[in-house]
Design a protein around this motif. Structure first.
Motif, PDB file in Angstrom:
ATOM      1  N   GLU A 141     -14.224  81.838 -14.410  1.00  0.00           N
ATOM      2  CA  GLU A 141     -13.091  82.523 -13.775  1.00  0.00           C
ATOM      3  C   GLU A 141     -12.314  83.408 -14.751  1.00  0.00           C
ATOM      4  OE1 GLU A 141     -10.747  79.628 -11.662  1.00  0.00           O
ATOM      5  OE2 GLU A 141     -12.356  79.152 -10.275  1.00  0.00           O
ATOM      6  N   GLU A 142     -13.039  83.964 -15.714  1.00  0.00           N
ATOM      7  CA  GLU A 142     -12.455  84.935 -16.645  1.00  0.00           C
ATOM      8  C   GLU A 142     -12.891  86.317 -16.166  1.00  0.00           C
ATOM      9  OE1 GLU A 142     -12.304  83.745 -20.935  1.00  0.00           O
ATOM     10  OE2 GLU A 142     -13.729  82.200 -20.270  1.00  0.00           O
ATOM     11  N   ASP A 143     -12.255  86.769 -15.090  1.00  0.00           N
ATOM     12  CA  ASP A 143     -12.747  87.934 -14.354  1.00  0.00           C
ATOM     13  C   ASP A 143     -12.677  89.240 -15.140  1.00  0.00           C
ATOM     14  OD1 ASP A 143     -13.222  86.221 -12.174  1.00  0.00           O
ATOM     15  OD2 ASP A 143     -11.153  86.445 -11.477  1.00  0.00           O
ATOM     16  N   ALA A 144     -11.615  89.447 -15.890  1.00  0.00           N
ATOM     17  CA  ALA A 144     -11.495  90.685 -16.665  1.00  0.00           C
ATOM     18  C   ALA A 144     -12.588  90.762 -17.731  1.00  0.00           C
ATOM     19  CB  ALA A 144     -10.110  90.768 -17.306  1.00  0.00           C
ATOM     20  N   LYS A 145     -12.842  89.636 -18.388  1.00  0.00           N
ATOM     21  CA  LYS A 145     -13.894  89.596 -19.409  1.00  0.00           C
ATOM     22  C   LYS A 145     -15.269  89.765 -18.772  1.00  0.00           C
ATOM     23  CE  LYS A 145     -11.486  86.796 -22.871  1.00  0.00           C
ATOM     24  NZ  LYS A 145     -11.500  85.533 -23.654  1.00  0.00           N
ATOM     25  N   ALA A 146     -15.441  89.228 -17.570  1.00  0.00           N
ATOM     26  CA  ALA A 146     -16.719  89.378 -16.865  1.00  0.00           C
ATOM     27  C   ALA A 146     -16.985  90.849 -16.563  1.00  0.00           C
ATOM     28  CB  ALA A 146     -16.710  88.569 -15.576  1.00  0.00           C
ATOM     29  N   VAL A 147     -15.955  91.557 -16.116  1.00  0.00           N
ATOM     30  CA  VAL A 147     -16.107  92.989 -15.827  1.00  0.00           C
ATOM     31  C   VAL A 147     -16.441  93.758 -17.096  1.00  0.00           C
ATOM     32  CG1 VAL A 147     -14.887  95.092 -15.107  1.00  0.00           C
ATOM     33  CG2 VAL A 147     -14.644  92.971 -13.780  1.00  0.00           C
ATOM     34  N   GLU A 148     -15.759  93.431 -18.181  1.00  0.00           N
ATOM     35  CA  GLU A 148     -16.004  94.106 -19.455  1.00  0.00           C
ATOM     36  C   GLU A 148     -17.447  93.902 -19.919  1.00  0.00           C
ATOM     37  OE1 GLU A 148     -14.382  93.929 -24.100  1.00  0.00           O
ATOM     38  OE2 GLU A 148     -13.247  92.951 -22.496  1.00  0.00           O
ATOM     39  N   ALA A 149     -17.923  92.670 -19.834  1.00  0.00           N
ATOM     40  CA  ALA A 149     -19.313  92.378 -20.240  1.00  0.00           C
ATOM     41  C   ALA A 149     -20.306  93.087 -19.324  1.00  0.00           C
ATOM     42  CB  ALA A 149     -19.552  90.873 -20.227  1.00  0.00           C
ATOM     43  N   ALA A 150     -20.004  93.087 -18.031  1.00  0.00           N
ATOM     44  CA  ALA A 150     -20.900  93.732 -17.067  1.00  0.00           C
ATOM     45  C   ALA A 150     -20.978  95.240 -17.308  1.00  0.00           C
ATOM     46  CB  ALA A 150     -20.426  93.449 -15.648  1.00  0.00           C
ATOM     47  N   ARG A 151     -19.853  95.841 -17.644  1.00  0.00           N
ATOM     48  CA  ARG A 151     -19.854  97.287 -17.932  1.00  0.00           C
ATOM     49  C   ARG A 151     -20.707  97.599 -19.165  1.00  0.00           C
ATOM     50  NH1 ARG A 151     -16.531  99.771 -14.466  1.00  0.00           N
ATOM     51  NH2 ARG A 151     -14.530  98.832 -13.865  1.00  0.00           N
ATOM     52  N   GLU A 152     -20.651  96.721 -20.152  1.00  0.00           N
ATOM     53  CA  GLU A 152     -21.483  96.906 -21.340  1.00  0.00           C
ATOM     54  C   GLU A 152     -22.962  96.872 -20.965  1.00  0.00           C
ATOM     55  OE1 GLU A 152     -20.853  97.674 -24.390  1.00  0.00           O
ATOM     56  OE2 GLU A 152     -18.674  97.486 -24.469  1.00  0.00           O
ATOM     57  N   ALA A 153     -23.336  95.923 -20.100  1.00  0.00           N
ATOM     58  CA  ALA A 153     -24.731  95.810 -19.668  1.00  0.00           C
ATOM     59  C   ALA A 153     -25.178  97.068 -18.929  1.00  0.00           C
ATOM     60  CB  ALA A 153     -24.910  94.586 -18.774  1.00  0.00           C
ATOM     61  N   VAL A 154     -24.320  97.575 -18.046  1.00  0.00           N
ATOM     62  CA  VAL A 154     -24.652  98.771 -17.277  1.00  0.00           C
ATOM     63  C   VAL A 154     -24.715 100.002 -18.177  1.00  0.00           C
ATOM     64  CG1 VAL A 154     -23.798 100.358 -15.499  1.00  0.00           C
ATOM     65  CG2 VAL A 154     -23.810  97.890 -15.070  1.00  0.00           C
ATOM     66  N   THR A 155     -23.864 100.037 -19.183  1.00  0.00           N
ATOM     67  CA  THR A 155     -23.904 101.144 -20.149  1.00  0.00           C
ATOM     68  C   THR A 155     -25.232 101.150 -20.900  1.00  0.00           C
ATOM     69  OG1 THR A 155     -21.504 101.138 -20.443  1.00  0.00           O
ATOM     70  CG2 THR A 155     -22.812 102.150 -22.189  1.00  0.00           C
ATOM     71  N   LEU A 156     -25.689  99.952 -21.266  1.00  0.00           N
ATOM     72  CA  LEU A 156     -26.957  99.845 -21.984  1.00  0.00           C
ATOM     73  C   LEU A 156     -28.139 100.208 -21.096  1.00  0.00           C
ATOM     74  CD1 LEU A 156     -26.377  96.524 -23.960  1.00  0.00           C
ATOM     75  CD2 LEU A 156     -26.711  98.790 -24.960  1.00  0.00           C
ATOM     76  N   GLU A 157     -28.103  99.742 -19.849  1.00  0.00           N
ATOM     77  CA  GLU A 157     -29.207 100.017 -18.908  1.00  0.00           C
ATOM     78  C   GLU A 157     -28.631 100.335 -17.534  1.00  0.00           C
ATOM     79  OE1 GLU A 157     -32.558  97.409 -18.712  1.00  0.00           O
ATOM     80  OE2 GLU A 157     -32.589  97.060 -20.872  1.00  0.00           O
ATOM     81  N   PRO A 158     -28.305 101.590 -17.281  1.00  0.00           N
ATOM     82  CA  PRO A 158     -27.715 101.982 -15.999  1.00  0.00           C
ATOM     83  C   PRO A 158     -28.586 101.654 -14.790  1.00  0.00           C
ATOM     84  CG  PRO A 158     -27.485 103.733 -17.619  1.00  0.00           C
ATOM     85  CD  PRO A 158     -28.417 102.722 -18.213  1.00  0.00           C
ATOM     86  N   ASP A 159     -29.893 101.571 -14.997  1.00  0.00           N
ATOM     87  CA  ASP A 159     -30.806 101.297 -13.892  1.00  0.00           C
ATOM     88  C   ASP A 159     -31.240  99.835 -13.829  1.00  0.00           C
ATOM     89  OD1 ASP A 159     -30.682 103.909 -12.995  1.00  0.00           O
ATOM     90  OD2 ASP A 159     -32.400 104.549 -14.194  1.00  0.00           O
ATOM     91  N   SER A 160     -30.485  98.957 -14.467  1.00  0.00           N
ATOM     92  CA  SER A 160     -30.758  97.523 -14.351  1.00  0.00           C
ATOM     93  C   SER A 160     -30.125  97.003 -13.059  1.00  0.00           C
ATOM     94  CB  SER A 160     -30.188  96.756 -15.547  1.00  0.00           C
ATOM     95  OG  SER A 160     -30.206  95.355 -15.292  1.00  0.00           O
ATOM     96  N   ALA A 161     -30.960  96.594 -12.124  1.00  0.00           N
ATOM     97  CA  ALA A 161     -30.461  96.110 -10.835  1.00  0.00           C
ATOM     98  C   ALA A 161     -29.594  94.870 -11.007  1.00  0.00           C
ATOM     99  CB  ALA A 161     -31.634  95.807  -9.905  1.00  0.00           C
ATOM    100  N   MET A 162     -29.992  93.981 -11.908  1.00  0.00           N
ATOM    101  CA  MET A 162     -29.223  92.754 -12.116  1.00  0.00           C
ATOM    102  C   MET A 162     -27.864  93.062 -12.735  1.00  0.00           C
ATOM    103  SD  MET A 162     -30.254  89.230 -14.121  1.00  0.00           S
ATOM    104  CE  MET A 162     -31.492  88.834 -12.880  1.00  0.00           C
ATOM    105  N   ALA A 163     -27.847  93.976 -13.703  1.00  0.00           N
ATOM    106  CA  ALA A 163     -26.583  94.347 -14.329  1.00  0.00           C
ATOM    107  C   ALA A 163     -25.635  94.948 -13.303  1.00  0.00           C
ATOM    108  CB  ALA A 163     -26.825  95.322 -15.473  1.00  0.00           C
TER     109      ALA A 163
END
Length: 210
Positions: free
Chosen positions: A144-166
């Motif tokens: 339930e650390e939602d802000a940190k989850a969003v931050e980590a998820a954005r990093e994943a999408v930045t690394l691989e924009p076409d990652s469906a899981m990210a």
């Protein structure tokens, strides 16, 4: 390549590797790769046997430790999987993949705090390891650390924009953070990329959007 061609090709690979292992039982590389192919075709007991034999011949084989650990994890033996990944780290403390695997095991055991530590260690070692960012997103969401989850998820999408899981993970993280419009955008992108969307999540998101 068709499914039939893939199966035929794998059968040929298995046959060739079995021949090498029979002629040279001490060939660690051949045993390791044979174990991987056995796993790929669902011959799990044979895969375990070959990887364990590879480790008997070379107990410093980190790849064999990691892959054998993955098999035991899939089989539900988290204790053995953890032991094997810890052995790999004892050999190479900066092996990011082993830290990710330990994080996944801890998360599976509902020890989310330790999982976050392991994923964070992996990222310190290899900031571009997308699996670490994806799993860290999931762990933060569970915690339930939602802000940190969003931050980590954005990093994943930045690394691989076409990652469906990210993309899906970002959609989930944004939902719990309350950013419903952006959540839907990423959910739609995840669907475009082939991710199997949870219909219950779609319903919940649409309800929030009115």
């Amino acid at each position: 390549m068709s499914e039939v061609e893939k199966k035929t090709d794998l059968a040929t690979v298995i046959s060739d590797l079995e021949k090498v292992v029979k002629e040279k039982p001490e060939n660690v590389v051949a045993r390791h790769h044979l174990g991987l192919v056995y796993r790929q075709v669902g011959r799990i007991e044979d895969a375990i046997f070959q990887l364990e034999k590879a480790l008997e011949l070379d107990n410093q084989s980190m790849e064999s430790l990691i892959n054998l650990g993955a098999i035991y994890f899939d089989q539900g033996d988290t204790k053995k999987a953890l032991e094997l990944n810890e052995q790999a780290l004892a050999i190479s403390p900066k092996m990011a993949e082993a830290h990710v695997n330990i994080g996944l095991i801890r998360q599976h055991q509902n020890d989310v705090a330790e999982a976050i530590k392991s994923y964070s260690l992996a990222i310190q070692i290899d900031p571009k390891l997308i699996t670490a960012w994806i799993n860290l997103t999931s762990a933060y969401t569970m915690n339930e650390e939602d802000a940190k989850a969003v931050e980590a998820a954005r990093e994943a999408v930045t690394l691989e924009p076409d990652s469906a899981m990210a993309r899906n993970n970002l959609a989930v993280a944004l939902y719990f953070k309350g950013d419903y419009a952006e959540s839907k955008q990423n959910l739609e992108k995840a669907k475009e990329l082939g991710y199997s969307i949870d219909s219950r999540f779609v319903d919940a998101l649409n309800e929030k959007l009115g």
